[in-house]
Design a protein around this motif. Sequence first.
Motif, PDB file in Angstrom:
ATOM      1  N   GLU A  62       2.070   0.533   4.017  1.00 47.84           N
ATOM      2  CA  GLU A  62       0.893   1.519   5.448  1.00 47.84           C
ATOM      3  C   GLU A  62       1.523   0.090   6.392  1.00 47.84           C
ATOM      4  N   SER A 112      -7.001  -0.434   6.043  1.00 45.42           N
ATOM      5  CA  SER A 112      -6.930   1.205   5.609  1.00 45.42           C
ATOM      6  C   SER A 112      -8.442   1.577   4.490  1.00 45.42           C
ATOM      7  N   ASP A 163       5.709   7.989  12.957  1.00 43.10           N
ATOM      8  CA  ASP A 163       4.506   7.266  12.738  1.00 43.10           C
ATOM      9  C   ASP A 163       5.207   6.365  13.929  1.00 43.10           C
ATOM     10  N   GLY A 177       0.748  -1.079   0.192  1.00 42.55           N
ATOM     11  CA  GLY A 177       0.511  -0.198  -0.090  1.00 42.55           C
ATOM     12  C   GLY A 177       0.706   0.681   0.116  1.00 42.55           C
ATOM     13  N   TYR A 229      -5.024  -4.272   3.099  1.00 43.09           N
ATOM     14  CA  TYR A 229      -6.025  -3.361   1.989  1.00 43.09           C
ATOM     15  C   TYR A 229      -7.441  -3.126   3.499  1.00 43.09           C
ATOM     16  N   THR A 254       0.845   5.280   2.154  1.00 53.39           N
ATOM     17  CA  THR A 254       0.370   6.454   3.140  1.00 53.39           C
ATOM     18  C   THR A 254       1.041   8.065   2.773  1.00 53.39           C
ATOM     19  N   TYR A 299      -4.424   6.774   2.489  1.00 55.92           N
ATOM     20  CA  TYR A 299      -3.807   5.421   2.226  1.00 55.92           C
ATOM     21  C   TYR A 299      -4.090   5.024   0.542  1.00 55.92           C
TER      22      TYR A 299
END
Length: 310
Positions: free
Chosen positions: A55, A200, A163, A41, A197, A43, A211
């Motif tokens: 992600e 998100s 993060d 993914g 997935y 972000t 995302y």
Amino acid sequence: MLSYIGNGAYCYANSLSMLLETIGEKVSPQLLEVLSGVGIGATWIEQPKLLFFGEVVPDRGVSHALELLGYEWKEISGDVEGEPPLEELRRDLECGPVLLGPLDMGHLTYNPNAAYLGGSDHFVLAYKIDDNAIYLHDPAGFPYVSLPLSEFVLAWKAECIIDRVFSYHYWAAPKRKDSPSEDEIFANAVRYFQEIYQASASATPNSEVLYGKEAILRVVKRIKEEEGLMPAEIAHFSYFAFQLGARRAMDYAEFLIKNAPELAAIKEKQAKQFGRCHTLIVEKNFQVLADAMHELADMEEKFRRVICES
């Protein structure tokens, strides 16, 4: 002799590979990187305006990789406002090396570039501690280095990492619990990627965090319709994000090729597009870069759709 594997961008995968080798288990950093799910993914974080091609943070991804491979382990973390668990770390290091992270690279003073790296997360293998220093294999090209305990505690606190999930975090004492087959590892990994997935997709809409395709298109919009990229964004893409994205996509393609050739083909195409984007950002060809990133966003969406329908 303690084995050393060096590559800074794969710091947690390399450190985990070194840790597993201390118990006689040889697992490639490439496989560990894939199974961590960190490269799945994308972000966008509005503050400080950075795009990450993933992600899941490594703080959690390492544990997912261990679980998928059938290991059990000890995992310790602390409160950013609390005291570091140094005595517990000492006891664990008496039994064997541990994987430490996230660490704030700005406090890793053996790195000559530390002054410019504050707030960047990093993962290392620790093998010894005494009253003055901790001794490390740092996969960013620094085997057998030492770090004063005063600096280590500040790095380990990870207070400035945006993060960060944990402070004072480490993994120790891995031990094989199960021996899943390659097919079982593959099936469980795909389910894990789908869950990333799905998480998100179900997140509350928020302009501060985007995302997937929308995250990448946010950068396209900044280039084409807004103020353009700030120096910090240009540096992030030029020195880290695109080249890392290409390497990860190649590893995912290799992992997927046997059982999911359509997904592998998307990842191979994505790897080439990451490489193209890297070339364009270094050339500062921003308008063409925006178009290339739009294509990258479409590839990300196609991968998400195909894997979630599989």
